[in-house]
Design an enzyme around this catalytic site. Structure first.
Site, PDB file in Angstrom:
ATOM      1  N   THR A  53     -50.142   2.757  22.592  1.00  0.00           N
ATOM      2  CA  THR A  53     -48.578   3.020  22.990  1.00  0.00           C
ATOM      3  C   THR A  53     -48.261   1.908  21.991  1.00  0.00           C
ATOM      4  O   THR A  53     -47.781   1.026  22.603  1.00  0.00           O
ATOM      5  CB  THR A  53     -47.989   3.515  24.075  1.00  0.00           C
ATOM      6  OG1 THR A  53     -49.740   4.546  24.501  1.00  0.00           O
ATOM      7  CG2 THR A  53     -46.381   4.226  23.846  1.00  0.00           C
ATOM      8  N   PHE A 108     -44.693  18.100  37.737  1.00  0.00           N
ATOM      9  CA  PHE A 108     -43.106  16.871  37.624  1.00  0.00           C
ATOM     10  C   PHE A 108     -42.010  17.230  38.456  1.00  0.00           C
ATOM     11  O   PHE A 108     -40.891  17.283  37.911  1.00  0.00           O
ATOM     12  CB  PHE A 108     -43.280  16.666  36.283  1.00  0.00           C
ATOM     13  CG  PHE A 108     -43.812  15.794  36.200  1.00  0.00           C
ATOM     14  CD1 PHE A 108     -45.146  16.093  35.593  1.00  0.00           C
ATOM     15  CD2 PHE A 108     -44.185  14.183  35.543  1.00  0.00           C
ATOM     16  CE1 PHE A 108     -46.623  15.522  34.847  1.00  0.00           C
ATOM     17  CE2 PHE A 108     -45.239  13.143  35.369  1.00  0.00           C
ATOM     18  CZ  PHE A 108     -46.769  14.282  35.173  1.00  0.00           C
ATOM     19  N   CYS A 149     -47.475   3.073  31.982  1.00  0.00           N
ATOM     20  CA  CYS A 149     -46.879   3.569  31.372  1.00  0.00           C
ATOM     21  C   CYS A 149     -45.219   3.893  31.131  1.00  0.00           C
ATOM     22  O   CYS A 149     -44.332   3.409  30.521  1.00  0.00           O
ATOM     23  CB  CYS A 149     -48.081   5.122  31.201  1.00  0.00           C
ATOM     24  SG  CYS A 149     -49.185   4.390  29.837  1.00  0.00           S
ATOM     25  N   LYS A 189     -45.892  10.451  21.374  1.00  0.00           N
ATOM     26  CA  LYS A 189     -46.126   9.654  23.172  1.00  0.00           C
ATOM     27  C   LYS A 189     -45.454   9.150  23.682  1.00  0.00           C
ATOM     28  O   LYS A 189     -44.640  10.004  24.550  1.00  0.00           O
ATOM     29  CB  LYS A 189     -46.969   8.688  22.165  1.00  0.00           C
ATOM     30  CG  LYS A 189     -47.496   7.446  23.635  1.00  0.00           C
ATOM     31  CD  LYS A 189     -48.564   8.645  24.377  1.00  0.00           C
ATOM     32  CE  LYS A 189     -48.274   7.611  25.361  1.00  0.00           C
ATOM     33  NZ  LYS A 189     -49.014   8.494  26.232  1.00  0.00           N
TER      34      LYS A 189
HETATM   35  P1  NAD Z   1     -55.664  -2.364  29.860  1.00  0.00           P
HETATM   36  O1  NAD Z   1     -54.738  -3.545  30.389  1.00  0.00           O
HETATM   37  O2  NAD Z   1     -56.360  -1.486  31.016  1.00  0.00           O
HETATM   38  O3  NAD Z   1     -57.144  -2.609  29.096  1.00  0.00           O
HETATM   39  C1  NAD Z   1     -56.275  -2.999  28.001  1.00  0.00           C
HETATM   40  C2  NAD Z   1     -58.180  -3.902  27.840  1.00  0.00           C
HETATM   41  O4  NAD Z   1     -57.480  -4.224  26.117  1.00  0.00           O
HETATM   42  C3  NAD Z   1     -58.396  -5.007  28.820  1.00  0.00           C
HETATM   43  O5  NAD Z   1     -59.458  -4.729  29.145  1.00  0.00           O
HETATM   44  C4  NAD Z   1     -57.903  -6.750  27.495  1.00  0.00           C
HETATM   45  O6  NAD Z   1     -59.147  -7.045  28.062  1.00  0.00           O
HETATM   46  C5  NAD Z   1     -58.378  -5.885  26.692  1.00  0.00           C
HETATM   47  N1  NAD Z   1     -58.235  -6.814  25.230  1.00  0.00           N
HETATM   48  C6  NAD Z   1     -57.452  -7.742  24.418  1.00  0.00           C
HETATM   49  N2  NAD Z   1     -56.942  -8.143  23.548  1.00  0.00           N
HETATM   50  C7  NAD Z   1     -58.674  -7.544  23.045  1.00  0.00           C
HETATM   51  C8  NAD Z   1     -59.131  -8.004  22.198  1.00  0.00           C
HETATM   52  N3  NAD Z   1     -58.567  -8.775  21.304  1.00  0.00           N
HETATM   53  N4  NAD Z   1     -60.166  -7.585  21.677  1.00  0.00           N
HETATM   54  C9  NAD Z   1     -60.537  -6.470  22.739  1.00  0.00           C
HETATM   55  N5  NAD Z   1     -59.966  -6.222  24.154  1.00  0.00           N
HETATM   56  C10 NAD Z   1     -58.793  -7.263  24.105  1.00  0.00           C
HETATM   57  O7  NAD Z   1     -54.200  -1.191  29.286  1.00  0.00           O
HETATM   58  P2  NAD Z   1     -55.195   0.565  29.398  1.00  0.00           P
HETATM   59  O8  NAD Z   1     -54.466   1.437  30.567  1.00  0.00           O
HETATM   60  O9  NAD Z   1     -55.708   0.626  28.248  1.00  0.00           O
HETATM   61  O10 NAD Z   1     -54.018   1.017  28.263  1.00  0.00           O
HETATM   62  C11 NAD Z   1     -53.568   0.214  26.442  1.00  0.00           C
HETATM   63  C12 NAD Z   1     -52.826   1.282  26.082  1.00  0.00           C
HETATM   64  O11 NAD Z   1     -53.021   2.544  25.321  1.00  0.00           O
HETATM   65  C13 NAD Z   1     -51.452   0.844  26.547  1.00  0.00           C
HETATM   66  O12 NAD Z   1     -50.298   0.830  24.602  1.00  0.00           O
HETATM   67  C14 NAD Z   1     -51.084   2.006  26.938  1.00  0.00           C
HETATM   68  O13 NAD Z   1     -49.345   2.397  26.874  1.00  0.00           O
HETATM   69  C15 NAD Z   1     -51.581   2.874  26.617  1.00  0.00           C
HETATM   70  N6  NAD Z   1     -51.739   4.275  27.332  1.00  0.00           N
HETATM   71  C16 NAD Z   1     -52.068   3.752  28.535  1.00  0.00           C
HETATM   72  C17 NAD Z   1     -53.269   4.959  29.611  1.00  0.00           C
HETATM   73  C18 NAD Z   1     -52.641   4.675  30.618  1.00  0.00           C
HETATM   74  O14 NAD Z   1     -52.801   6.132  31.560  1.00  0.00           O
HETATM   75  N7  NAD Z   1     -53.277   3.835  31.464  1.00  0.00           N
HETATM   76  C19 NAD Z   1     -52.490   6.310  29.417  1.00  0.00           C
HETATM   77  C20 NAD Z   1     -51.537   6.341  27.545  1.00  0.00           C
HETATM   78  C21 NAD Z   1     -51.813   4.902  26.181  1.00  0.00           C
END
Ligand code: NAD
Length: 439
Positions: free
Chosen positions: A119, A247, A258, A202
């Site tokens: 995001t 919701f 998020c 988003k």
């Molecule tokens: P997270 O923190 O669970 O995972 C991120 C991962 O990226 C970590 O494992 C980290 O080690 C890895 N990382 C960091 N730098 C890296 C690199 N250079 N190369 C490879 N890996 C690397 O994050 P998340 O919750 O999965 O969220 C990721 C994105 O998706 C965010 O922008 C979030 O806003 C969005 N998002 C999250 C959700 C949710 O429910 N968690 C839902 C929709 C969107």
């Protein structure tokens, strides 16, 4: 088609596994070598229902590595799913996204489509494209597409396999066609738009849901004051198709990785452009207050929690996840600790993560019964099924004083009325079988 996913968190890992389930060969890259080592043995580092099983089932199409150069160099499509956490000023920290973009630029040896799932604030995809093109090590073509993720933790696998929609934001037909090919086995409507609109879809979606939660929570607070019942109110509202019945569950506010950061990031972005998003600001303010509701309510019963035995049911921000990010427990429990409460806590999957933050200050229990035994007060922070189906008579049987403060409205009041307890929930009548004030 060779697909690589950068990041093996909640979004990256679920995306990689679901793409493999639909027939793609997927390489998942992470910088965290402990995570990658676990993944290689078929163990998911995060708790998400159905994820580990689906991962193990598709292990022959999945590869996990920290060797990003190898993983990116000949990929046809690279998904970016790294974190975009909140900075202190409320804006999105794009350091991880830009970091991975530079790694991609330095590694790719053939034309590829870079798909931004993280995001990111509106306009970031354009910056990512500029950054990659500026840093390219080889003379290749790169196409950047926005493909925001809408999964919810706790139902992430289901949400991905049966997505409500797949949003594709592109500036050229080629990237759009490649993404449609990637998703051809997914049964979901596809919305194709430009990159900025995709990025905005988003934020607008998440912020709207946050606003809906804060709205119902405010109505719940007023219900408490004037003597209406929020469950009936929400039920009556939900029949209206224009409103919908989802919701509308009143509680102690949204948490997670998020809604809190995405509301603040959009508000910050609007401010940056000299525009104030008043509704989003209201959602943020209401939520900050709501999160503290239970500990504030406890003051109705005890001036201080000093020396009291306090039971905490649920630590995570919602059921179905081990994620603690922005969980209401993280603002309430420090107050209890500061007060000098003796805290016992239970959570089916969140304990290990909580222990990393509070190893010694809390006694962690394996059962709800052990947690509430001899307690003066019980707080319910997460509506786990085990809590909702708990035998209510045990509260009076096991607690020293059966006072239950429920931040998630887990119990029907008609059931509670049959018990000997004080039950104080959100937006509903307080049930006090003793009819006495304990202060
Ligand atoms: P997270 O923190 O669970 O995972 C991120 C991962 O990226 C970590 O494992 C980290 O080690 C890895 N990382 C960091 N730098 C890296 C690199 N250079 N190369 C490879 N890996 C690397 O994050 P998340 O919750 O999965 O969220 C990721 C994105 O998706 C965010 O922008 C979030 O806003 C969005 N998002 C999250 C959700 C949710 O429910 N968690 C839902 C929709 C969107």
């Amino acid at each position: 088609m060779k697909v690589t996913v950068a990041g093996t968190g909640y979004v990256g890992l679920v995306t990689g596994v679901c793409l493999a389930e639909h027939g793609h060969s997927v390489t998942c890259v992470d910088v965290d070598d402990k995570k990658v080592a676990l993944l290689k043995t078929g163990i998911s580092p995060i708790y998400e229902p159905g994820l580990e099983e689906l991962m193990v089932k598709n292990m022959d199409r999945l590869n996990f590595t920290t060797e990003y150069k190898e993983a990116y160099k000949d990929a046809d499509v690279i998904f970016i799913g790294v974190g975009t956490p909140e900075k202190k000023d409320g804006s999105a920290n794009l350091g991880y996204v830009y970091g991975v973009s530079e790694q991609i630029a330095g590694s790719i040896e053939k034309d590829c489509v870079v798909v931004v799932k993280s995001t990111v604030p509106i306009g970031t995809n354009d910056k990512i494209e500029d950054l990659i093109k500026f840093n390219l090590a080889k003379d290749v073509n790169v196409y950047v597409a926005s493909n925001p993720e809408f999964l919810a933790q706790g139902t992430a696998v289901e949400d991905t396999l049966h997505a409500s929609r797949i949003v594709i934001g592109v500036e050229d037909d080629f990237a759009g066609e490649i993404l449609k090919e990637v998703y051809k086995n997914f049964d979901a409507p596809i919305v194709v738009t430009n990159r900025k609109s995709a990025e905005m879809i988003k934020y607008a979606s998440n912020d709207f849901l946050a606003l809906k939660i804060s709205f119902i929570n405010e109505i719940a607070n007023l219900c408490e004051i004037i003597g209406a019942d929020i469950e009936d109110v929400a039920d009556g509202m939900g029949y209206d198709g224009r409103i919908g019945n989802r919701f509308l569950n009143a509680g102690i506010g949204y948490g997670g990785s998020c809604f809190p950061k995405d509301t603040k990031a959009l508000h910050w972005l609007a401010n940056f452009h000299d525009y104030e998003l008043k509704t989003v600001k209201a959602a943020i303010d209401v939520n900050e207050n709501q999160k503290l509701k239970l500990v504030k309510k406890s003051r109705k019963y005890f001036d201080s929690l000093k020396g009291l035995n306090v039971a905490v049911l649920g630590l995570t921000f919602k059921p179905g996840t081990d994620d603690l990010r922005e969980a209401p427990t993280l603002v309430n429990i420090p107050i209890m600790i500061e007060d000098g409460a003796n805290i016992k806590a239970w959570d089916p999957v969140g304990v290990e993560n909580f222990k990393n933050k509070y190893p010694d200050e809390i006694t962690y229990c394996n059962t709800i019964e052990d947690t509430i035994k001899d307690a003066d007060l019980c707080f319910i922070f997460t509506e786990w099924d085990e809590v909702k189906s708990f035998d209510l008579s045990k509260y009076s049987e096991l607690m020293k004083t059966p006072i239950v403060l429920d931040g998630r409205n887990c119990y029907d009041l008609t059931r509670v009325r049959k018990e000997n307890m004080i039950y104080d929930s959100v937006g509903r009548e307080t049930i006090n079988s003793f009819e006495v004030s304990l202060v």
